[in-house]
Design a protein around this motif. Structure first.
Motif, PDB file in Angstrom:
ATOM      1  N   GLU A 102     -18.608  30.171 -56.867  1.00 14.52           N
ATOM      2  CA  GLU A 102     -18.975  31.477 -56.320  1.00 14.52           C
ATOM      3  C   GLU A 102     -17.998  32.532 -56.824  1.00 14.52           C
ATOM      4  O   GLU A 102     -18.397  33.616 -57.271  1.00 14.52           O
ATOM      5  CB  GLU A 102     -18.927  31.416 -54.778  1.00 14.52           C
ATOM      6  CG  GLU A 102     -19.360  32.674 -54.062  1.00 14.52           C
ATOM      7  CD  GLU A 102     -20.866  32.775 -53.932  1.00 14.52           C
ATOM      8  OE1 GLU A 102     -21.576  31.839 -54.370  1.00 14.52           O
ATOM      9  OE2 GLU A 102     -21.351  33.803 -53.427  1.00 14.52           O
ATOM     10  N   ARG A 103     -16.716  32.191 -56.760  1.00 11.86           N
ATOM     11  CA  ARG A 103     -15.681  33.120 -57.203  1.00 11.86           C
ATOM     12  C   ARG A 103     -15.857  33.444 -58.693  1.00 11.86           C
ATOM     13  O   ARG A 103     -15.753  34.604 -59.112  1.00 11.86           O
ATOM     14  CB  ARG A 103     -14.308  32.478 -56.950  1.00 11.86           C
ATOM     15  CG  ARG A 103     -13.127  33.285 -57.470  1.00 11.86           C
ATOM     16  CD  ARG A 103     -13.006  34.597 -56.691  1.00 11.86           C
ATOM     17  NE  ARG A 103     -11.891  35.385 -57.135  1.00 11.86           N
ATOM     18  CZ  ARG A 103     -10.704  35.405 -56.540  1.00 11.86           C
ATOM     19  NH1 ARG A 103     -10.494  34.685 -55.459  1.00 11.86           N
ATOM     20  NH2 ARG A 103      -9.749  36.174 -57.008  1.00 11.86           N
ATOM     21  N   ALA A 156     -18.866  35.657 -59.193  1.00 14.08           N
ATOM     22  CA  ALA A 156     -18.560  36.995 -58.681  1.00 14.08           C
ATOM     23  C   ALA A 156     -17.702  37.760 -59.682  1.00 14.08           C
ATOM     24  O   ALA A 156     -17.891  38.961 -59.909  1.00 14.08           O
ATOM     25  CB  ALA A 156     -17.853  36.897 -57.329  1.00 14.08           C
ATOM     26  N   LEU A 199     -27.802  38.693 -57.155  1.00 18.02           N
ATOM     27  CA  LEU A 199     -27.506  37.951 -55.926  1.00 18.02           C
ATOM     28  C   LEU A 199     -27.977  36.503 -56.034  1.00 18.02           C
ATOM     29  O   LEU A 199     -27.291  35.576 -55.596  1.00 18.02           O
ATOM     30  CB  LEU A 199     -28.161  38.639 -54.726  1.00 18.02           C
ATOM     31  CG  LEU A 199     -27.632  40.044 -54.422  1.00 18.02           C
ATOM     32  CD1 LEU A 199     -28.512  40.730 -53.375  1.00 18.02           C
ATOM     33  CD2 LEU A 199     -26.186  39.978 -53.937  1.00 18.02           C
ATOM     34  N   ARG A 214     -25.111  43.038 -47.248  1.00 12.09           N
ATOM     35  CA  ARG A 214     -24.450  42.221 -46.217  1.00 12.09           C
ATOM     36  C   ARG A 214     -24.897  40.777 -46.379  1.00 12.09           C
ATOM     37  O   ARG A 214     -26.098  40.503 -46.413  1.00 12.09           O
ATOM     38  CB  ARG A 214     -24.845  42.742 -44.836  1.00 12.09           C
ATOM     39  CG  ARG A 214     -24.121  42.141 -43.666  1.00 12.09           C
ATOM     40  CD  ARG A 214     -24.490  42.881 -42.394  1.00 12.09           C
ATOM     41  NE  ARG A 214     -24.066  44.249 -42.438  1.00 12.09           N
ATOM     42  CZ  ARG A 214     -22.956  44.721 -41.842  1.00 12.09           C
ATOM     43  NH1 ARG A 214     -22.219  43.904 -41.106  1.00 12.09           N
ATOM     44  NH2 ARG A 214     -22.629  45.972 -41.949  1.00 12.09           N
ATOM     45  N   HIS A 228     -31.512  41.768 -57.135  1.00  7.93           N
ATOM     46  CA  HIS A 228     -31.934  40.447 -56.663  1.00  7.93           C
ATOM     47  C   HIS A 228     -31.494  39.361 -57.641  1.00  7.93           C
ATOM     48  O   HIS A 228     -31.000  38.301 -57.211  1.00  7.93           O
ATOM     49  CB  HIS A 228     -33.451  40.399 -56.473  1.00  7.93           C
ATOM     50  CG  HIS A 228     -33.899  39.062 -55.984  1.00  7.93           C
ATOM     51  ND1 HIS A 228     -33.766  38.664 -54.672  1.00  7.93           N
ATOM     52  CD2 HIS A 228     -34.449  37.999 -56.630  1.00  7.93           C
ATOM     53  CE1 HIS A 228     -34.205  37.432 -54.532  1.00  7.93           C
ATOM     54  NE2 HIS A 228     -34.633  37.006 -55.702  1.00  7.93           N
ATOM     55  N   PHE A 253     -26.037  31.311 -53.006  1.00 15.55           N
ATOM     56  CA  PHE A 253     -27.247  32.042 -52.622  1.00 15.55           C
ATOM     57  C   PHE A 253     -28.200  31.260 -51.704  1.00 15.55           C
ATOM     58  O   PHE A 253     -28.697  31.818 -50.715  1.00 15.55           O
ATOM     59  CB  PHE A 253     -27.995  32.516 -53.872  1.00 15.55           C
ATOM     60  CG  PHE A 253     -29.241  33.289 -53.568  1.00 15.55           C
ATOM     61  CD1 PHE A 253     -29.172  34.585 -53.068  1.00 15.55           C
ATOM     62  CD2 PHE A 253     -30.497  32.727 -53.752  1.00 15.55           C
ATOM     63  CE1 PHE A 253     -30.318  35.297 -52.780  1.00 15.55           C
ATOM     64  CE2 PHE A 253     -31.655  33.438 -53.457  1.00 15.55           C
ATOM     65  CZ  PHE A 253     -31.562  34.717 -52.972  1.00 15.55           C
ATOM     66  N   PRO A 254     -28.442  29.961 -51.969  1.00 12.45           N
ATOM     67  CA  PRO A 254     -29.406  29.251 -51.110  1.00 12.45           C
ATOM     68  C   PRO A 254     -29.005  29.222 -49.634  1.00 12.45           C
ATOM     69  O   PRO A 254     -29.847  29.023 -48.773  1.00 12.45           O
ATOM     70  CB  PRO A 254     -29.427  27.829 -51.706  1.00 12.45           C
ATOM     71  CG  PRO A 254     -28.979  28.004 -53.125  1.00 12.45           C
ATOM     72  CD  PRO A 254     -27.969  29.121 -53.085  1.00 12.45           C
ATOM     73  N   TRP A 255     -27.714  29.396 -49.349  1.00  8.74           N
ATOM     74  CA  TRP A 255     -27.268  29.335 -47.949  1.00  8.74           C
ATOM     75  C   TRP A 255     -26.976  30.725 -47.390  1.00  8.74           C
ATOM     76  O   TRP A 255     -26.557  30.854 -46.245  1.00  8.74           O
ATOM     77  CB  TRP A 255     -25.991  28.486 -47.851  1.00  8.74           C
ATOM     78  CG  TRP A 255     -26.234  27.066 -48.182  1.00  8.74           C
ATOM     79  CD1 TRP A 255     -26.678  26.084 -47.318  1.00  8.74           C
ATOM     80  CD2 TRP A 255     -26.078  26.436 -49.455  1.00  8.74           C
ATOM     81  NE1 TRP A 255     -26.810  24.912 -47.989  1.00  8.74           N
ATOM     82  CE2 TRP A 255     -26.442  25.073 -49.306  1.00  8.74           C
ATOM     83  CE3 TRP A 255     -25.664  26.882 -50.707  1.00  8.74           C
ATOM     84  CZ2 TRP A 255     -26.413  24.167 -50.349  1.00  8.74           C
ATOM     85  CZ3 TRP A 255     -25.639  25.975 -51.766  1.00  8.74           C
ATOM     86  CH2 TRP A 255     -26.011  24.639 -51.582  1.00  8.74           C
ATOM     87  N   MET A 256     -27.200  31.762 -48.160  1.00 13.11           N
ATOM     88  CA  MET A 256     -26.826  33.093 -47.692  1.00 13.11           C
ATOM     89  C   MET A 256     -28.019  33.826 -47.057  1.00 13.11           C
ATOM     90  O   MET A 256     -29.135  33.760 -47.553  1.00 13.11           O
ATOM     91  CB  MET A 256     -26.233  33.910 -48.833  1.00 13.11           C
ATOM     92  CG  MET A 256     -24.836  33.396 -49.206  1.00 13.11           C
ATOM     93  SD  MET A 256     -23.821  34.600 -50.077  1.00 13.11           S
ATOM     94  CE  MET A 256     -24.594  34.591 -51.692  1.00 13.11           C
ATOM     95  N   ASP A 257     -27.707  34.492 -45.957  1.00 15.91           N
ATOM     96  CA  ASP A 257     -28.698  35.350 -45.287  1.00 15.91           C
ATOM     97  C   ASP A 257     -28.290  36.781 -45.634  1.00 15.91           C
ATOM     98  O   ASP A 257     -27.317  37.299 -45.110  1.00 15.91           O
ATOM     99  CB  ASP A 257     -28.648  35.109 -43.782  1.00 15.91           C
ATOM    100  CG  ASP A 257     -29.709  35.907 -43.045  1.00 15.91           C
ATOM    101  OD1 ASP A 257     -30.346  36.773 -43.648  1.00 15.91           O
ATOM    102  OD2 ASP A 257     -29.892  35.648 -41.846  1.00 15.91           O
ATOM    103  N   ILE A 258     -29.069  37.411 -46.527  1.00 12.94           N
ATOM    104  CA  ILE A 258     -28.657  38.677 -47.126  1.00 12.94           C
ATOM    105  C   ILE A 258     -29.569  39.822 -46.697  1.00 12.94           C
ATOM    106  O   ILE A 258     -30.791  39.658 -46.644  1.00 12.94           O
ATOM    107  CB  ILE A 258     -28.678  38.546 -48.666  1.00 12.94           C
ATOM    108  CG1 ILE A 258     -27.600  37.557 -49.127  1.00 12.94           C
ATOM    109  CG2 ILE A 258     -28.490  39.899 -49.347  1.00 12.94           C
ATOM    110  CD1 ILE A 258     -27.585  37.308 -50.623  1.00 12.94           C
TER     111      ILE A 258
END
Lengths: 91, 91, 91, 91, 91, 91, 91, 91, 91, 91
Positions: A27-28, A31, A68, A6, A65, A74-79
């Motif tokens: 990002e796209r 991915a 991700l 998540r 890891h 990634f630096p702004w994502m809370d995973i």
């Protein structure tokens, strides 16, 4: 093995449009690469949020890891990661 | 890969002493086997609780589940699993 | 549309073995039917728990509820449902 | 005694790269010292997060605090400590 | 070192009065012993609850667990332990 | 009556050193006064955090609030108060 | 001083009607006494629940605990207490 | 005024079928009455659960409580109420 | 009807003193008006916090919202509202 | 199908009045359009908060997300979505 991942994107609201667009495109692209190698198997959007739930398959949590952390956002994502086991019905 | 496994033992207080002793002995015996094969690497007691935190190492979450489900106390245990990645400092 | 469905099975520990076996078999059988009609697409086991995470696809939440309520274990299950949207990357 | 220490690193995303690199190097160096004296025994990465779980061994919570506070990243870390007891199986 | 210990007593409401009285007396007696050896330094009641907060001082978490597990009410208690460090103002 | 007071200090990381030192000194000085009048009886550090747990004794919650609000760090502290009752064992 | 007291009544659903009626009457009677001495100042019902919020005024938390523990329903009540201070607007 | 009311039905799994059927029918009948007087305006099922979310309109919380407590299933329901205000867009 | 209203004041620490004083005075003045019309019946301070608990009485939740939104500090307040019903003991 | 959508508006307090007015007007305008097409069926205000609860009806979660993301305030909203099923009483 598979993981449910998540990810809440906390990119600040006041990020300039071009920077946002650049990040989104990168990002796209990353991915797509993760899909190509089989690391990213499914991706859902959490309705109403700038957040996703992804189904990943990697050798282990360390490889997950790395996958991700390779995402430009990634630096702004809370995973949060949840390891899931194969269900007997699918073995 | 490694997992941190928190297990609360919910065996009812009124379990007969001999049944409790039998389960405890069988649990110890099975835990020894899991240690012998390298699945169970460390085990801590949560102070003040009938609970443990274990460090397990198995191929994946499915093998981990099988290891945990093989413990005689499993039906009474409330378990939460956290997949952990290798830290660069230890690679 | 798709839903992620987390189900904790609270069947009492002291359920007689034959009743447990009967329920398990019936559960498997009904799950197979839900797979056959495309309602149940994936099923994972939550490691260490008598719990699953399922990916369902039904017309809406009402049809999803009917599918879940048709499972023989339903009366003992503690279920939470999360509606997920299609991600632009997969459209 | 042993402690499990969960540390979330809240260093701001916009920290200049050189400052980040300097802190990271200093953190690694201090961590090595804590390993050398036996205070830091294991370190795991929480997958998907800029966070770690460490197994520390110090005389008591006061010495543990001093060890943690000596880390260069300490001002940005959100740390929770859990004291763990030796399990009878390991005595 | 010192620990703050929160203990909720879950002794069933329908426990016979004499059993309850016997347990209470034995609990008091054991608590007195823990005070005598310096393990239990203060005990507060959580107002409105059959619960206490205790300040314990033991060599480590293992000795603390042994102290708590020696209390006659232990099988019915839901205990959480928090390790506390000495504050510089008190050193 | 007595209160357990948990205080997280949220002073920003980028507070200038001299301002931080001035506040720390003033905090210590005011805490000494609160000890002198018997309002502050014990103070523990939460290991790994810029946080404390204090045992206060004041006439009531109003006097407690005044004591806490008199601390120079008060504007940056996130405080939670728990009223505790005298335990029969200590009466 | 004043306290806000939230009380959930966990009396089992299958309590015989006469026992329930007896307890309810005794509870009302004791509550009236607590009102008469000024300990219980207001009582609200939490809509939809067998629960109340009470405004109590006692000398301290110990006296409050004694008042609450004197209620006939106390053994079945899950109570949480919040100490409140006088607001400057009301001084 | 309007209220959103979440109700989890905790009727035990082993309730005899005829008792369950009787309660269900009585519940339906009473709900119909509440609809007829305008107290119950909408009712949704929480998918996967024996739970509902209702939109009620009553004069106040006291009248709402009386409406909810009049439901035959009330003794087994775990209910939470949220008061909602009219949005300016609908005034 | 009555409401219990918890309000955390998040006014930034670095708000200029005169602005803070102006807001505080205006807040007090508006609160006095709400008391005069019977909307605000009691106000407590949460000890240790820049927070209050208020007992309000308004026609409904819409009128309550208007009362709260009329407070000068409203933009900085984090408010939660709980509707309470009249208890039979007070009818 | 229907969804209950809770939206907290996190627009910063220091947003200029004209920008706030512009956003509010645009929000209202877009909400009217969503009502016109039947996507937004009801909207409540959470009393005391800059927050709403909406009842939406869309084909699925993807269409719901598109509706929510089309709101001008979307970048500042913290939204949680709950899918609800039709209750048998309303079928």
């Amino acid at each position: 093995m598979e993981f449910l991942v998540r990810a809440e994107n906390r990119l600040p609201v006041d990020t300039p449009d071009e920077e946002r667009a650049r990040l989104k495109k990168a990002e796209r692209s990353r991915a797509d690469e993760l899909r190509a190698v089989g690391a990213l198997k499914r991706l859902w959007r959490v309705p109403g949020r700038n957040a996703t739930i992804g189904l990943y398959e990697t050798a282990d949590a360390t490889e997950l890891h790395d996958a991700l952390a390779s995402l430009p956002m990634f630096p702004w994502m809370d995973i949060t990661v949840e390891a899931v086991a194969t269900h007997p019905q699918e073995q």
